[in-house]
Each structure stands twice: as C-alpha cells, then as structure tokens.
Write a protein that holds these residues in place. Structure first.
Motif, PDB file in Angstrom:
ATOM      1  N   PRO A 113      23.184 104.126  18.461  1.00 38.38           N
ATOM      2  CA  PRO A 113      22.630 103.097  17.836  1.00 38.38           C
ATOM      3  C   PRO A 113      22.228 102.082  18.992  1.00 38.38           C
ATOM      4  N   ASP A 114      22.818 101.862  20.092  1.00 35.03           N
ATOM      5  CA  ASP A 114      22.378 101.078  21.102  1.00 35.03           C
ATOM      6  C   ASP A 114      20.998 101.442  21.477  1.00 35.03           C
ATOM      7  N   GLU A 115      20.853 102.959  21.756  1.00 34.37           N
ATOM      8  CA  GLU A 115      19.498 103.324  22.270  1.00 34.37           C
ATOM      9  C   GLU A 115      18.436 103.076  21.019  1.00 34.37           C
ATOM     10  N   GLN A 116      18.686 103.396  19.878  1.00 32.43           N
ATOM     11  CA  GLN A 116      18.015 102.959  18.782  1.00 32.43           C
ATOM     12  C   GLN A 116      17.167 101.609  19.027  1.00 32.43           C
ATOM     13  N   VAL A 117      18.277 100.717  19.144  1.00 29.79           N
ATOM     14  CA  VAL A 117      17.669  99.379  19.092  1.00 29.79           C
ATOM     15  C   VAL A 117      16.497  99.328  20.387  1.00 29.79           C
ATOM     16  N   LYS A 118      17.047  99.720  21.487  1.00 23.20           N
ATOM     17  CA  LYS A 118      16.301  99.646  22.759  1.00 23.20           C
ATOM     18  C   LYS A 118      14.845 100.381  22.414  1.00 23.20           C
ATOM     19  N   PHE A 119      15.070 101.594  21.880  1.00 17.22           N
ATOM     20  CA  PHE A 119      13.867 102.510  21.623  1.00 17.22           C
ATOM     21  C   PHE A 119      12.773 101.427  20.553  1.00 17.22           C
ATOM     22  N   ASN A 120      13.494 100.862  19.569  1.00 11.89           N
ATOM     23  CA  ASN A 120      12.443 100.285  18.691  1.00 11.89           C
ATOM     24  C   ASN A 120      11.713  99.042  19.426  1.00 11.89           C
ATOM     25  N   GLU A 121      12.524  98.455  20.202  1.00 14.59           N
ATOM     26  CA  GLU A 121      11.943  97.199  20.844  1.00 14.59           C
ATOM     27  C   GLU A 121      10.792  97.637  21.935  1.00 14.59           C
ATOM     28  N   ALA A 122      11.157  98.884  22.543  1.00 10.41           N
ATOM     29  CA  ALA A 122      10.163  99.511  23.434  1.00 10.41           C
ATOM     30  C   ALA A 122       8.667 100.006  22.558  1.00 10.41           C
ATOM     31  N   VAL A 123       8.890 100.431  21.567  1.00  9.86           N
ATOM     32  CA  VAL A 123       7.840 100.944  20.700  1.00  9.86           C
ATOM     33  C   VAL A 123       6.933  99.650  20.053  1.00  9.86           C
ATOM     34  N   LYS A 124       7.581  98.600  19.724  1.00  5.50           N
ATOM     35  CA  LYS A 124       7.111  97.365  19.453  1.00  5.50           C
ATOM     36  C   LYS A 124       6.182  96.788  20.485  1.00  5.50           C
ATOM     37  N   ASP A 125       6.726  96.907  21.670  1.00  5.19           N
ATOM     38  CA  ASP A 125       6.068  96.340  22.813  1.00  5.19           C
ATOM     39  C   ASP A 125       4.689  97.274  23.057  1.00  5.19           C
TER      40      ASP A 125
ATOM     41  N   ALA B  78       7.240 111.224  13.676  1.00  3.44           N
ATOM     42  CA  ALA B  78       7.420 111.477  15.046  1.00  3.44           C
ATOM     43  C   ALA B  78       8.366 110.299  15.661  1.00  3.44           C
ATOM     44  N   PHE B  79       8.345 109.083  14.981  1.00  5.36           N
ATOM     45  CA  PHE B  79       9.128 108.259  15.335  1.00  5.36           C
ATOM     46  C   PHE B  79      10.702 108.442  14.864  1.00  5.36           C
ATOM     47  N   ARG B  80      10.969 109.106  13.715  1.00  4.88           N
ATOM     48  CA  ARG B  80      12.271 109.463  13.549  1.00  4.88           C
ATOM     49  C   ARG B  80      12.815 110.707  14.362  1.00  4.88           C
ATOM     50  N   MET B  81      11.825 111.438  14.494  1.00  3.06           N
ATOM     51  CA  MET B  81      12.384 112.734  15.314  1.00  3.06           C
ATOM     52  C   MET B  81      12.768 112.198  16.535  1.00  3.06           C
ATOM     53  N   GLU B  82      12.060 111.212  17.337  1.00  2.81           N
ATOM     54  CA  GLU B  82      12.308 110.825  18.689  1.00  2.81           C
ATOM     55  C   GLU B  82      13.789 110.241  18.622  1.00  2.81           C
ATOM     56  N   ARG B  83      14.100 109.711  17.567  1.00  3.62           N
ATOM     57  CA  ARG B  83      15.266 108.723  17.516  1.00  3.62           C
ATOM     58  C   ARG B  83      16.602 109.441  17.292  1.00  3.62           C
ATOM     59  N   GLU B  84      16.281 110.634  16.777  1.00  3.38           N
ATOM     60  CA  GLU B  84      17.496 111.427  16.145  1.00  3.38           C
ATOM     61  C   GLU B  84      18.581 111.633  16.763  1.00  3.38           C
TER      62      GLU B  84
END
Length: 118
Positions: free
Chosen positions: A89-101, A79-85
C-alpha cells in the motif's frame, strides 16, 4: 462478486439464466457454476459484451456498469493496474504520486514545439 453482478444483470434483462446461456451458446448451468469458479477470460469478455458492461464491473472492481473510456484509456488503466499489482500500500501511494507528476510533466511538454519538430 461476479455471480452477484451476473444475477443483477440477468434480472434487469428480464430473461432467464438458461435463455441467456442458450443465446451465448453456453452449456446449461454455465453461469450458475460461476458461484464456485471463475470463468475464462474469453467468457468474461463475452458476458461483458452481452450485458454491455465492463469486465471490471463484472468483477466488482468498478461500480459503474459502463465507462466512457476510449480503448487507449482502457489500455492505460490496465497497464497502471498491472504495474501496481505486487506493490505494498505504501508503494502504491508513492507510485500514484509519481504517475501524477509524470502526467503533469508530459502535459507541459506538449506545448514545447521544439520537442516535436523533426
């Protein structure tokens, strides 16, 4: 990457490509055709199961042949990979941080029994 991984796994199995194709019920030269074309999802799953590796390993997305992830963890990773597809790259970094939070927040909520009482 797929064909190279299959060659490596075939070599480790000490079997021939033809022998593996027979065992899997595939037509002759099926595996060698993966130099030029991708197999179906069903075939990828069958090959991964046969060699006891993950599909991600076969596709070169992981360098570890087997993960010790549960089915539930694998679903979350997918699911994580599908949402990031389709993210930059900038959005992926932000998304990763949001998921960690979100994971930290979810863990904190586990200890709040008032949320889980019915």
């Amino acid at each position: 990457m797929l064909y190279e991984r299959l060659q490596e796994l075939i070599k480790k199995s000490n079997k021939s490509m033809n022998q593996i194709e027979r065992e899997l019920g595939y037509p002759r030269n099926t595996i060698s055709s993966y130099k030029r074309q991708n197999p179906s999802t069903k075939r990828l799953d069958e090959l991964a199961e046969y060699f006891n590796v993950s599909v991600d390993y076969l596709l070169g997305r992981e360098n570890v042949p087997n993960s010790d992830y549960s089915d539930e963890e694998n679903e979350l990773i997918a699911a994580f990979r599908m949402e990031r597809e389709d993210m930059t790259p900038d959005e992926q970094v932000k998304f990763n941080e949001a998921v960690k939070d979100l994971m930290k927040y979810a863990k904190e909520r586990l200890n709040d029994d008032s949320i889980w009482k019915k």
